[in-house]
Scaffold this active site. Sequence first.
Site, PDB file in Angstrom:
ATOM      1  N   GLY A  31       0.847  -1.196   0.000  1.00  0.00           N
ATOM      2  CA  GLY A  31       0.000   0.000   0.000  1.00  0.00           C
ATOM      3  C   GLY A  31       0.880   1.242   0.000  1.00  0.00           C
ATOM      4  CG  ASP A  52      -8.381 -11.783   4.305  1.00  0.00           C
ATOM      5  OD1 ASP A  52      -8.557 -10.732   4.957  1.00  0.00           O
ATOM      6  OD2 ASP A  52      -9.273 -12.318   3.623  1.00  0.00           O
ATOM      7  CB  ILE A  53      -6.162  -8.444   8.837  1.00  0.00           C
ATOM      8  CG1 ILE A  53      -6.951  -7.369   8.083  1.00  0.00           C
ATOM      9  CG2 ILE A  53      -4.671  -8.234   8.669  1.00  0.00           C
ATOM     10  CD1 ILE A  53      -6.829  -5.986   8.706  1.00  0.00           C
ATOM     11  CB  ALA A  75      -7.193   0.394   6.008  1.00  0.00           C
ATOM     12  CE1 TYR A  76     -14.748  -1.477   1.392  1.00  0.00           C
ATOM     13  CE2 TYR A  76     -14.682   0.813   2.071  1.00  0.00           C
ATOM     14  CZ  TYR A  76     -15.218  -0.181   1.297  1.00  0.00           C
ATOM     15  OH  TYR A  76     -16.228   0.111   0.413  1.00  0.00           O
ATOM     16  CB  THR A 116      -8.078   7.909   9.789  1.00  0.00           C
ATOM     17  OG1 THR A 116      -8.521   9.019   9.023  1.00  0.00           O
ATOM     18  CG2 THR A 116      -9.301   7.292  10.454  1.00  0.00           C
ATOM     19  CG  ASP A 117      -7.614  13.040   9.129  1.00  0.00           C
ATOM     20  OD1 ASP A 117      -7.607  11.887   8.642  1.00  0.00           O
ATOM     21  OD2 ASP A 117      -7.713  14.063   8.419  1.00  0.00           O
ATOM     22  CE1 TYR A 140     -10.740   4.462   6.138  1.00  0.00           C
ATOM     23  CE2 TYR A 140     -10.872   6.765   6.827  1.00  0.00           C
ATOM     24  CZ  TYR A 140     -10.129   5.640   6.533  1.00  0.00           C
ATOM     25  OH  TYR A 140      -8.759   5.689   6.640  1.00  0.00           O
ATOM     26  CE  LYS A 144      -8.058   3.113   9.959  1.00  0.00           C
ATOM     27  NZ  LYS A 144      -7.088   2.064   9.531  1.00  0.00           N
TER      28      LYS A 144
HETATM   29  N1  LIG Z   1      -4.653   7.421   2.511  1.00  0.00           N
HETATM   30  C1  LIG Z   1      -4.943   8.362   3.397  1.00  0.00           C
HETATM   31  O1  LIG Z   1      -5.072   9.545   3.054  1.00  0.00           O
HETATM   32  C2  LIG Z   1      -5.120   8.004   4.852  1.00  0.00           C
HETATM   33  C3  LIG Z   1      -5.485   9.015   5.758  1.00  0.00           C
HETATM   34  C4  LIG Z   1      -5.621   8.681   7.101  1.00  0.00           C
HETATM   35  C5  LIG Z   1      -5.380   7.387   7.534  1.00  0.00           C
HETATM   36  N2  LIG Z   1      -5.036   6.434   6.623  1.00  0.00           N
HETATM   37  C6  LIG Z   1      -4.795   5.073   7.125  1.00  0.00           C
HETATM   38  O2  LIG Z   1      -3.443   4.766   6.811  1.00  0.00           O
HETATM   39  C7  LIG Z   1      -3.327   3.368   6.527  1.00  0.00           C
HETATM   40  C8  LIG Z   1      -2.604   3.180   5.215  1.00  0.00           C
HETATM   41  O3  LIG Z   1      -3.316   3.849   4.176  1.00  0.00           O
HETATM   42  P1  LIG Z   1      -2.830   3.742   2.661  1.00  0.00           P
HETATM   43  O4  LIG Z   1      -3.228   5.005   1.981  1.00  0.00           O
HETATM   44  O5  LIG Z   1      -1.400   3.295   2.615  1.00  0.00           O
HETATM   45  O6  LIG Z   1      -3.794   2.585   2.141  1.00  0.00           O
HETATM   46  P2  LIG Z   1      -3.615   1.650   0.849  1.00  0.00           P
HETATM   47  O7  LIG Z   1      -2.624   2.205  -0.103  1.00  0.00           O
HETATM   48  O8  LIG Z   1      -5.002   1.364   0.359  1.00  0.00           O
HETATM   49  O9  LIG Z   1      -3.010   0.314   1.489  1.00  0.00           O
HETATM   50  C9  LIG Z   1      -3.799  -0.565   2.245  1.00  0.00           C
HETATM   51  C10 LIG Z   1      -3.265  -1.948   2.028  1.00  0.00           C
HETATM   52  O10 LIG Z   1      -4.061  -2.860   2.802  1.00  0.00           O
HETATM   53  C11 LIG Z   1      -4.252  -4.036   2.035  1.00  0.00           C
HETATM   54  N3  LIG Z   1      -5.444  -4.728   2.515  1.00  0.00           N
HETATM   55  C12 LIG Z   1      -6.735  -4.385   2.341  1.00  0.00           C
HETATM   56  N4  LIG Z   1      -7.544  -5.284   2.926  1.00  0.00           N
HETATM   57  C13 LIG Z   1      -6.739  -6.220   3.490  1.00  0.00           C
HETATM   58  C14 LIG Z   1      -6.974  -7.397   4.239  1.00  0.00           C
HETATM   59  N5  LIG Z   1      -8.221  -7.823   4.518  1.00  0.00           N
HETATM   60  N6  LIG Z   1      -5.915  -8.117   4.679  1.00  0.00           N
HETATM   61  C15 LIG Z   1      -4.654  -7.717   4.398  1.00  0.00           C
HETATM   62  N7  LIG Z   1      -4.364  -6.619   3.672  1.00  0.00           N
HETATM   63  C16 LIG Z   1      -5.407  -5.882   3.228  1.00  0.00           C
HETATM   64  C17 LIG Z   1      -4.414  -3.530   0.612  1.00  0.00           C
HETATM   65  O11 LIG Z   1      -4.133  -4.571  -0.295  1.00  0.00           O
HETATM   66  P3  LIG Z   1      -5.023  -4.722  -1.638  1.00  0.00           P
HETATM   67  O12 LIG Z   1      -5.031  -3.367  -2.279  1.00  0.00           O
HETATM   68  O13 LIG Z   1      -4.278  -5.758  -2.411  1.00  0.00           O
HETATM   69  O14 LIG Z   1      -6.381  -5.145  -1.174  1.00  0.00           O
HETATM   70  C18 LIG Z   1      -3.359  -2.418   0.578  1.00  0.00           C
HETATM   71  O15 LIG Z   1      -2.096  -2.917   0.189  1.00  0.00           O
HETATM   72  C19 LIG Z   1      -4.748   2.805   6.572  1.00  0.00           C
HETATM   73  O16 LIG Z   1      -4.945   2.223   7.831  1.00  0.00           O
HETATM   74  C20 LIG Z   1      -5.643   4.028   6.438  1.00  0.00           C
HETATM   75  O17 LIG Z   1      -6.877   3.821   7.098  1.00  0.00           O
HETATM   76  C21 LIG Z   1      -4.888   6.716   5.298  1.00  0.00           C
END
Ligand SMILES: NC(=O)c1ccc[n+]([C@@H]2O[C@H](COP(=O)([O-])OP(=O)(O)OC[C@H]3O[C@@H](n4cnc5c(N)ncnc54)[C@H](OP(=O)(O)O)[C@@H]3O)[C@@H](O)[C@H]2O)c1
Length: 297
Positions: A31, A52-53, A75-76, A116-117, A140, A144
Site C-alpha cells: 500500500g 488476510d486480516i 485497511a478498507y 485516521t483523522d 469509514y 477505524k
Molecule cells: N490514505 C490516506 O489519506 C489516509 C489518511 C488517514 C489514515 N489512513 C490510514 O493509513 C493506513 C494506510 O493507508 P494507505 O493510503 O497506505 O492505504 P492503501 O494504499 O489502500 O493500502 C492498504 C493496504 O491494505 C491491504 N489490505 C486491504 N484489505 C486487506 C486485508 N483484509 N488483509 C490484508 N491486507 C489488506 C491492501 O491490499 P489490496 O489493495 O491488495 O487489497 C493495501 O495494500 C490505513 O490504515 C488508512 O486507514 C490513510
Amino acid sequence: MGQKFKLSPVRSENSLVLVIRMRVVVIGANGQLGTDLVKVFDAIPLTHEDIDITDPDSLDVLNAIGPDVVVNTAAYVRVDDAEVEAEEAFRVNAVGALNVARACDEIDAINVYISTDYVFDGAKGEPYVEQDIPNPINVYGLSKYAGEVFTRNYSSKHYIIRVASLYGRAGGGNFVDSMIMRAKDEGAVRVVDDVFMSPTYTKDVSYMLRRFLDVGPEFGVYHFVNEGCCSWYDFAREIFDILGGDVRAAPIKSDELGRRARRPIFSALKNKKLEGLGLRMRGWEDALRGYLAEEMG
Ligand SMILES: NC(=O)c1ccc[n+]([C@@H]2O[C@H](COP(=O)([O-])OP(=O)(O)OC[C@H]3O[C@@H](n4cnc5c(N)ncnc54)[C@H](OP(=O)(O)O)[C@@H]3O)[C@@H](O)[C@H]2O)c1
C-alpha cells in the site's frame, strides 16, 4: 512466543559488531504507507496475498515469523463506498484490527495500528490533539475508531498512530499526483477550499515511526502528521507554486462535489504527544517540496 530480537552483523570502521534490531512485520506492505515502512524498517512485508486480516487462521503467519513489532496498515479506505459497504469496511478496519490485536498478544509483539483523522467530527475548529474525544461522522471513520478500540483493549502492547491525508510514491493516484495529471490534461483544476486537514508524506511517517520505536514511549494514541494545516485548495496551490508554470486552481465548495460520505470540515491534527517526547515532524510545505523534488529528480 516468537524470537525476540534479530542480531544483525554491522561492519563498523575496523570491526564487526552485532547490533540488536527489532524484527518488524508490515501488513499492507504494498500500500501507499506500507511500501515506505517496509523500506525504512527493512521490514518483513506481508501483502494481501500473504495475509488476510479478516481471517483469523491467516494470522498464523505471524506466529511463524515471530516479530517484535507488527505494523497494521491494512485497511478498507474507500470513504464514499464505505457508506454502502459498511459491513465490508467494518470487517477489515474493525474485525481485522481485532484479529491482529489478538495475534500480537499471543506472540507478545507490539501492535501498531494505523488510524485516521476521520475519527473526529471536525467541529473543534482547531487541530485535534490525542486527548480529544473521537466522534466519527462517516462509516469509514467509525470503522477505524472501532479498530482503535479493539487495538487498545485486545493488545496489551499497542500504539495507535493517527495519520491524515497521505501521499507517497507507491500506490498511484494520491492527491498530489492526481493534481499534476489533471492540470496536464485539463489545464485547470477545481479544488475544495472549505475543508481543512494536515497533508502528510508517507516517508515522513515511516521515519518518525522508526525514531519513535527506538525511544519506546508508553503505549497509547499518537498523532503523526506533517506540521500545520491547510485547505485542499491551499494544498493544490502550493503544489503548482512549487512546480512553477501556469496552472490555474479554482476554489469550489465541498457540497458541489455531491459526495456520498460526509467529511469533517476541519480534521487537522497536532502531534502534541510526539512534541512532548522532543520529536518533531517537518511542516507540510517542506514535506511537499521534498516529495516533489524526489519525484521530479
Ligand atoms: N490514505 C490516506 O489519506 C489516509 C489518511 C488517514 C489514515 N489512513 C490510514 O493509513 C493506513 C494506510 O493507508 P494507505 O493510503 O497506505 O492505504 P492503501 O494504499 O489502500 O493500502 C492498504 C493496504 O491494505 C491491504 N489490505 C486491504 N484489505 C486487506 C486485508 N483484509 N488483509 C490484508 N491486507 C489488506 C491492501 O491490499 P489490496 O489493495 O491488495 O487489497 C493495501 O495494500 C490505513 O490504515 C488508512 O486507514 C490513510
